[in-house]
Enzyme design. Structure first.
Site, PDB file in Angstrom:
ATOM      1  N   ASP A   1      39.911  -2.227  78.413  1.00 34.08           N
ATOM      2  CA  ASP A   1      41.046  -1.902  78.554  1.00 34.08           C
ATOM      3  C   ASP A   1      41.471  -1.325  77.024  1.00 34.08           C
ATOM      4  O   ASP A   1      40.530  -1.282  76.274  1.00 34.08           O
ATOM      5  CB  ASP A   1      41.994  -3.124  78.826  1.00 34.08           C
ATOM      6  CG  ASP A   1      43.330  -2.723  79.545  1.00 34.08           C
ATOM      7  OD1 ASP A   1      43.792  -1.578  79.172  1.00 34.08           O
ATOM      8  OD2 ASP A   1      44.068  -3.612  80.070  1.00 34.08           O
TER       9      ASP A   1
HETATM   10  C1  NOJ Z   1      46.515  -0.992  79.897  1.00 35.19           C
HETATM   11  C2  NOJ Z   1      46.560  -1.827  81.189  1.00 35.19           C
HETATM   12  O1  NOJ Z   1      46.383  -3.175  80.890  1.00 35.19           O
HETATM   13  C3  NOJ Z   1      45.514  -1.317  82.212  1.00 35.19           C
HETATM   14  O2  NOJ Z   1      46.182  -2.091  83.406  1.00 35.19           O
HETATM   15  C4  NOJ Z   1      45.594   0.037  82.320  1.00 35.19           C
HETATM   16  O3  NOJ Z   1      44.761   0.410  83.747  1.00 35.19           O
HETATM   17  C5  NOJ Z   1      45.372   0.801  81.094  1.00 35.19           C
HETATM   18  N1  NOJ Z   1      46.101   0.629  80.119  1.00 35.19           N
HETATM   19  C6  NOJ Z   1      45.084   2.334  81.319  1.00 35.19           C
HETATM   20  O4  NOJ Z   1      46.584   2.727  81.330  1.00 35.19           O
END
Ligand code: NOJ
Length: 752
Positions: free
Chosen positions: A312
């Site tokens: 993430d």
């Molecule tokens: C952070 C989020 O936790 C996740 O769900 C998301 O897919 C990513 N950023 C990319 O935007």
């Protein structure tokens, strides 16, 4: 009771697939494998490490690049793709904030990226990823569905499948390759600001609906023009923060992990999801991105996942900067890659690339591990047909935001709305009644869509399509009676109570719309589930007028409404029903459709009394009780249904066999309607404590007045299993209880 005691004889189950209609995606295609190894053999270390690198599109666009068709800084784009060999790009461009772009612009942008990738030595395509959480979030005028919590309330797999189909088509029509969805986290912490991104608190329901979404999104052929790879999020344990705040610790024991949080990911893998995003927080002192046990031992060795994992946002470096389990950024990179992270969502620079390259050159990260990660990434790129994709091949007109998609979206919204209370059949409203509409969520689209709508936080109302209706607008369109609106200035304060009260006195009924503003992730953290005080004050002032009040709520979490719900004549829970939410809510309020949504969560009565429906016996052992305001599965209709005649095909089975359940459901009311029948199971005595009941099957049927349908369900052997004292999945022989409605029947599992 002695009779109920089970022998300690267990049968270990070898991962019986839950919803395995498409197991092929995790089975390797020899042709693709050959191509992958041939390509890998030609790659330099730099090219390999580049494949593992994902950057934000902001790195290669002109910041503040207004709405130009082609926002790239070409020198930077070439530096990223040609010099740093990056394998993936994500997100919407900043103009200056990340926000939805026209479909033409997306097609141009992604085409530009493809063209640059085609100029590289090995012509390896970029995989472009986006958070198309409830439809193509960042493409203007896309079909934006109810959020996952609402899709769960529909208890309708067909709708989830169709949402997957439509979302994939609109993502692909935008030229984008990959969707960071579905969220397979189980929503068991109502404070958590991402609860609404989940399919609720139940393992079976989430597994079933998430799999249906994946099947619609991917079908059997990921390379089809209108299909795209999904990404299971956020592996694993992210959704259960102890303090309720996003990205904070949890402590999930191995048994709970395997009983509650792992099965939905397993179901997603079996449904063919080829990518998985890692938990941004930590479980029991180990950050998700450093957890070898989860990322490698369980995910690879046990679940047989063949695709790639992506970190993430910035989470690898956070092992150093936030978590302090790594002493340097370099160590953080080594730790994450060795734990099993295949691709890094870096996302703002090339630090991961530089550090991993250095680690590999010095032999601190074996090239074999890099080869493994790159193999997985290339495999998904081949499976997704990216090597052949030269341009967005889907024609926009016939495939993007079609009328048909809008109709399905509206049905999803309608079926997701939960009629929680309806005193003396107060609803549906007469279309002749004079109505005061008031409250902070009555006249906004953003409150019905939530986060990941046109922007990350979904809160820029000015970007919302002008042709979609708020609740107020939809009510006005439906009725011939007088409709007056008294707006509030914001969610926290300055709601115009005096004016609302004055107007209430001259109308037949008040529709009071309360709830939350849109949010996601850490920006949505709260300290209490209580509604902001001014909203409660407004409600109390309206009750004091003596006029009947219909309480409507929108928002991603079950904010506490116990006191005001008691005083309202009817309560309708809207959660986040999406772009058709206003119309769908008005459809319900006026009886143009018969509500059929059921709660996928337990709606708490009090902010600190959070007990879930599948609680352990001691949680409802006197004086403790499961006493939510509305239980899991609750949802009224304008008709009434009853189930009777619950029968099993056998009362004695051998361990490893399933059991057939049948039950009649009858519409005993006066209106055609849809009813969801829920089948629960309890393992009466076991070597580890068992939930008092667990959902194991469900079916939604439409019935005319007086119509009866016989429903058949199978409770599989897998559904009878538990994680035993030895932490292995197994079935214990002995007594089980099947429950549907007010009836229950027991059966015995015997030794073979
Ligand atoms: C952070 C989020 O936790 C996740 O769900 C998301 O897919 C990513 N950023 C990319 O935007």
């Amino acid at each position: 009771m002695l009779l109920n005691l089970k022998h300690k004889i267990y049968v270990t189950l070898f991962f019986i697939a839950f919803f395995a209609s498409n197991l092929n995606a995790q089975v390797l295609d020899p042709e693709i494998e050959e191509k992958v190894s041939a390509l890998l053999a030609q790659m330099t270390l730099e090219e390999k490490v580049g494949q593992m690198t994902q950057i934000d599109v902001g790195v290669v666009t002109v910041m503040n690049g207004q709405d130009v068709d082609q926002p790239f800084d070409m020198a930077r784009l070439e530096d990223a793709i040609i010099s740093h060999h990056v394998g993936s790009i994500l997100n919407a461009p900043s103009t200056p904030n990340n926000k939805a772009q026209s479909i033409e612009k997306w097609r141009n942008m992604t085409q530009t990226i493809r063209a640059v990738a085609a100029r590289t030595r090995l012509k390896i395509p970029i995989i472009y990823g986006i958070d198309a959480i409830h439809g193509a979030t960042y493409t203007q005028n896309s079909t934006l569905f109810p959020q996952a919590i609402n899709m769960a309330a529909t208890f309708n797999r067909d709708l989830s499948f169709k949402e997957g189909e439509i979302t994939a088509r609109e993502v692909k029509a935008s030229g984008i390759d990959w969707n960071f969805s579905p969220v397979m986290d189980i929503g068991r912490q109502p404070l958590w600001p991402r609860l609404w991104e989940t399919y609720g608190e139940d393992v079976y329901l989430a597994s079933s609906l998430g799999s249906a979404f994946i099947e619609g999104h991917q079908s059997n052929d990921l390379s089809a023009a209108d299909k795209a790879p999904t990404c299971l999020k956020h592996y694993v344990g992210y959704s259960f923060p102890i303090n309720g705040k996003d990205r904070t610790p949890t402590s999930i024991g191995e048994r709970m992990l395997r009983e509650i949080f792992l099965p939905s990911f397993e179901a997603g893998i079996n449904a063919g999801a080829p990518t998985i995003m890692v938990n941004s927080a930590e479980v029991d002192g180990i950050p998700g991105h450093a957890n070898y046990h989860y990322l490698t031992t369980i995910l690879r060795n046990e679940l047989g996942f063949m695709g790639f994992t992506v970190s993430d946002w910035e989470d690898i470096i956070r092992l150093y900067s936030r978590d302090k389990v790594a002493a340097s950024p370099r160590e953080a990179v080594k730790m994450a890659v060795m734990a099993g992270v295949d691709m890094s969502m870096v996302p703002f620079n090339f630090s991961f690339y530089d550090l991993l390259l250095d680690l590999a050159q010095r032999g601190e990260v074996p090239v074999s591990r890099i080869d493994e990660a790159v193999t997985r990434i290339l495999r998904v790129k081949y499976q997704s047909g990216l090597f052949e994709r030269t341009e967005p091949t889907i024609a926009v007109n016939a495939h993007f935001a079609t009328k048909e998609a809008e109709i399905i979206n509206r049905q999803a919204a309608q079926e997701s709305i939960v009629l929680a209370k309806n005193d003396k059949h107060f609803l549906p409203l007469s279309k002749k009644a004079s109505i005061l509409v008031t409250g902070p969520t009555a006249n906004l689209l953003s409150v019905m869509n939530g986060g990941w709508t046109l922007t990350w936080q979904g809160d820029d109302e000015s970007l919302y399509p002008k042709n979609k209706l708020t609740l107020l607008e939809a009510i006005k369109q439906k009725t011939s009676g007088k409709v007056t609106y008294v707006g509030g200035k914001n969610y926290q304060d300055e709601i115009n109570i005096e004016q609302a009260v004055t107007e209430a006195r001259t109308h037949d009924v008040v529709v009071l719309a309360l709830g939350e503003k849109p949010y996601t992730e850490t920006s949505g953290n709260i300290d209490t589930l209580n509604l902001p005080f001014p909203q409660l004050q407004l409600a109390q002032a309206l009750f004091a007028t003596g006029k009947p009040v219909v309480l409507v709520t929108f928002g991603g979490r079950p904010r506490i409404i116990t006191d005001i719900a008691q005083q309202a004549n009817a309560v309708v829970l809207g959660f986040l029903p999406g772009m058709e939410g206003g119309v769908a809510m008005a459809d319900v309020l006026f009886g143009d459709i018969n509500p059929s949504g059921k709660l996928p969560i337990s709606y708490p009565r009090n902010t600190n009394d959070i007990v879930l429906y599948d609680h352990k016996p001691m949680e409802s052992y006197a004086p403790n009780q499961y006493n939510p305001l509305y239980p899991f599965g609750h949802g009224l209709s304008y008709s009434e249904f009853e189930t009777h005649g619950l029968t099993l095909d056998k009362t004695q089975i051998q361990v490893g066999e399933g059991i057939e359940v049948s039950v009649d459901v009858k519409n005993i009311g006066k209106m055609t309607g849809k009813e969801t029948v829920l089948v629960y199971l309890n393992d009466v005595v076991a070597s580890v404590t068992r939930p008092t009941k667990q959902l194991k099957a469900y079916a939604k049927v439409e019935l005319k007045p007086n119509e009866i349908k016989k429903l058949h369900f199978t409770i599989s052997a897998d559904a009878m299993s538990l994680i035993g004292v030895d932490m292995k999945r197994q079935i214990e022989i002995g007594e089980f209880k099947v429950m549907v409605g007010n009836e229950s029947v027991n059966f015995n599992v015997n030794e073979k």
